[in-house]
Design a protein around this motif. Structure first.
Motif, PDB file in Angstrom:
ATOM      1  N   ASN A 133      31.403  65.953  50.093  1.00 31.54           N
ATOM      2  CA  ASN A 133      30.764  67.038  50.477  1.00 31.54           C
ATOM      3  C   ASN A 133      30.390  67.172  51.900  1.00 31.54           C
ATOM      4  O   ASN A 133      28.792  67.688  51.435  1.00 31.54           O
ATOM      5  CB  ASN A 133      31.404  68.370  50.137  1.00 31.54           C
ATOM      6  CG  ASN A 133      31.427  69.511  50.820  1.00 31.54           C
ATOM      7  OD1 ASN A 133      31.572  69.308  51.826  1.00 31.54           O
ATOM      8  ND2 ASN A 133      31.176  70.552  50.640  1.00 31.54           N
ATOM      9  N   PRO A 134      30.516  66.443  52.607  1.00 33.86           N
ATOM     10  CA  PRO A 134      28.997  66.874  54.281  1.00 33.86           C
ATOM     11  C   PRO A 134      28.430  68.128  54.281  1.00 33.86           C
ATOM     12  O   PRO A 134      27.273  68.248  54.206  1.00 33.86           O
ATOM     13  CB  PRO A 134      29.613  65.349  55.505  1.00 33.86           C
ATOM     14  CG  PRO A 134      30.444  65.606  54.252  1.00 33.86           C
ATOM     15  CD  PRO A 134      31.378  65.476  53.042  1.00 33.86           C
ATOM     16  N   ALA A 135      29.354  68.903  54.112  1.00 36.56           N
ATOM     17  CA  ALA A 135      28.932  70.215  54.241  1.00 36.56           C
ATOM     18  C   ALA A 135      27.975  71.125  52.645  1.00 36.56           C
ATOM     19  O   ALA A 135      27.410  71.621  53.203  1.00 36.56           O
ATOM     20  CB  ALA A 135      30.030  71.313  54.917  1.00 36.56           C
ATOM     21  N   HIS A 136      27.931  69.951  51.971  1.00 38.14           N
ATOM     22  CA  HIS A 136      27.013  70.656  50.708  1.00 38.14           C
ATOM     23  C   HIS A 136      25.974  70.614  50.737  1.00 38.14           C
ATOM     24  O   HIS A 136      25.574  69.813  51.377  1.00 38.14           O
ATOM     25  CB  HIS A 136      27.405  70.126  49.405  1.00 38.14           C
ATOM     26  CG  HIS A 136      27.005  70.206  48.054  1.00 38.14           C
ATOM     27  ND1 HIS A 136      25.767  70.474  47.988  1.00 38.14           N
ATOM     28  CD2 HIS A 136      28.408  70.319  47.094  1.00 38.14           C
ATOM     29  CE1 HIS A 136      25.899  71.209  46.856  1.00 38.14           C
ATOM     30  NE2 HIS A 136      27.035  70.737  46.058  1.00 38.14           N
ATOM     31  N   SER A 137      24.815  71.818  50.803  1.00 43.21           N
ATOM     32  CA  SER A 137      24.057  72.308  51.079  1.00 43.21           C
ATOM     33  C   SER A 137      22.973  70.523  50.179  1.00 43.21           C
ATOM     34  O   SER A 137      22.124  70.720  50.644  1.00 43.21           O
ATOM     35  CB  SER A 137      23.171  73.895  50.180  1.00 43.21           C
ATOM     36  OG  SER A 137      23.620  73.436  48.771  1.00 43.21           O
ATOM     37  N   ALA A 138      23.644  70.512  49.106  1.00 47.00           N
ATOM     38  CA  ALA A 138      22.710  69.018  48.995  1.00 47.00           C
ATOM     39  C   ALA A 138      23.114  67.888  48.318  1.00 47.00           C
ATOM     40  O   ALA A 138      22.624  66.980  48.010  1.00 47.00           O
ATOM     41  CB  ALA A 138      21.889  69.177  46.883  1.00 47.00           C
ATOM     42  N   HIS A 139      24.260  67.842  49.340  1.00 44.41           N
ATOM     43  CA  HIS A 139      24.593  66.585  49.966  1.00 44.41           C
ATOM     44  C   HIS A 139      24.306  65.148  49.562  1.00 44.41           C
ATOM     45  O   HIS A 139      22.446  65.393  50.250  1.00 44.41           O
ATOM     46  CB  HIS A 139      25.931  66.204  51.222  1.00 44.41           C
ATOM     47  CG  HIS A 139      27.218  64.951  50.832  1.00 44.41           C
ATOM     48  ND1 HIS A 139      27.872  64.484  50.758  1.00 44.41           N
ATOM     49  CD2 HIS A 139      26.218  63.862  51.977  1.00 44.41           C
ATOM     50  CE1 HIS A 139      27.765  63.441  51.190  1.00 44.41           C
ATOM     51  NE2 HIS A 139      27.195  63.090  51.952  1.00 44.41           N
ATOM     52  N   ILE A 140      24.823  64.345  49.548  1.00 50.31           N
ATOM     53  CA  ILE A 140      23.547  62.891  49.308  1.00 50.31           C
ATOM     54  C   ILE A 140      24.515  61.610  49.839  1.00 50.31           C
ATOM     55  O   ILE A 140      25.958  61.439  48.942  1.00 50.31           O
ATOM     56  CB  ILE A 140      23.525  62.473  47.525  1.00 50.31           C
ATOM     57  CG1 ILE A 140      22.553  64.003  47.108  1.00 50.31           C
ATOM     58  CG2 ILE A 140      22.741  61.253  47.374  1.00 50.31           C
ATOM     59  CD1 ILE A 140      22.040  63.791  45.260  1.00 50.31           C
TER      60      ILE A 140
END
Length: 245
Positions: free
Chosen positions: A140-147
């Protein structure tokens, strides 16, 4: 599709030895032209590998892991082929060096894998994810902790299944440390290993770290790490504190 698990003995089982594991239990011995037995070259002496228990599997084997199983002990535990483990560590190390270290992510939700993963990442410059893997970190690119990872290493594809599934979904290759009871679903490269033992995990991640640095040219071919295998091992006191916190 997952392969069915079975506890049957390997079809080609011929080793009659019993009791504790010894160097003769694993096919790390070959014959020279005169028929003399000579030890195959390994990344660590065979006695060190066996004492770490890297070859001790479970009482369950999957069809996937059958190719890595050498024998079954009288107590029902399957024994992994140490030479194949050694070969896979070498191959995996070469593969890891193809990627930018900051884009290589090592994962361990298992307690005993956290210190080994953390030390491996400190030495190689890779990124560690310890404990619970948050859904969406890879997918999920929108995740605040996206890796944005280029390669993922998992300590146990069962315990780290969320990381494996997400990596596979977005096309990230996965190196998986697999015990005799693991399947290969989502894994691109398997290292057969006792992934439940403290010393075994410390030894494998130490070997991976050393071999990665050798492949990068940061260590000579016979060079070693400043950190010891003991430094990679999760201590029982540390484990107790994490469990209680």
């Amino acid at each position: 599709m997952s392969e069915e698990k079975t506890d049957e003995e390997p079809e080609a089982e011929e080793n009659p030895q019993t009791g504790e594991a010894t160097a003769e239990e694993t096919p790390t011995v070959k014959k020279d032209e005169e028929g003399q037995e000579v030890a195959a070259e390994l990344l660590l002496p065979i006695d060190d590998l066996l004492s770490a228990g890297i070859h001790i599997g479970t009482r369950v084997k999957t069809k996937n892991m059958r190719q890595f199983i050498y024998r079954v002990r009288p107590d029902g535990l399957f024994v992994l082929d140490v030479k194949k483990t050694d070969d896979r560590i070498r191959f995996a190390s070469k593969f890891i060096t193809r990627f930018e270290p900051s884009k290589v992510v090592a994962v361990s939700s298992r307690l005993y894998g956290r210190t080994p993963v953390q030390k491996f990442c400190e030495i190689t410059g890779c990124r560690a994810i310890l404990g619970r893997f948050l859904p969406g970190l890879f997918s999920n690119p929108a995740h605040s902790a996206h890796i944005e990872a280029s390669l993922v290493i998992v300590t146990d594809p069962n315990a780290d299944s969320q990381a494996v599934e997400e990596a596979a979904a977005v096309g990230i290759p996965v190196i998986a440390l697999c015990d005799t009871d693991n399947d290969f679903v989502g894994a691109d490269l398997v290292i057969p290993i006792n992934n439940k033992g403290r010393r075994a995990l410390a030894t494998v991640y130490w070997l991976l770290a050393r071999q990665v640095l050798r492949e990068r040219g940061e260590l000579p071919a016979d060079g070693t790490l400043p950190a010891s295998i003991d430094d990679f091992e999760t201590k029982l006191v540390e484990g107790l504190r994490e469990t209680e916190s």
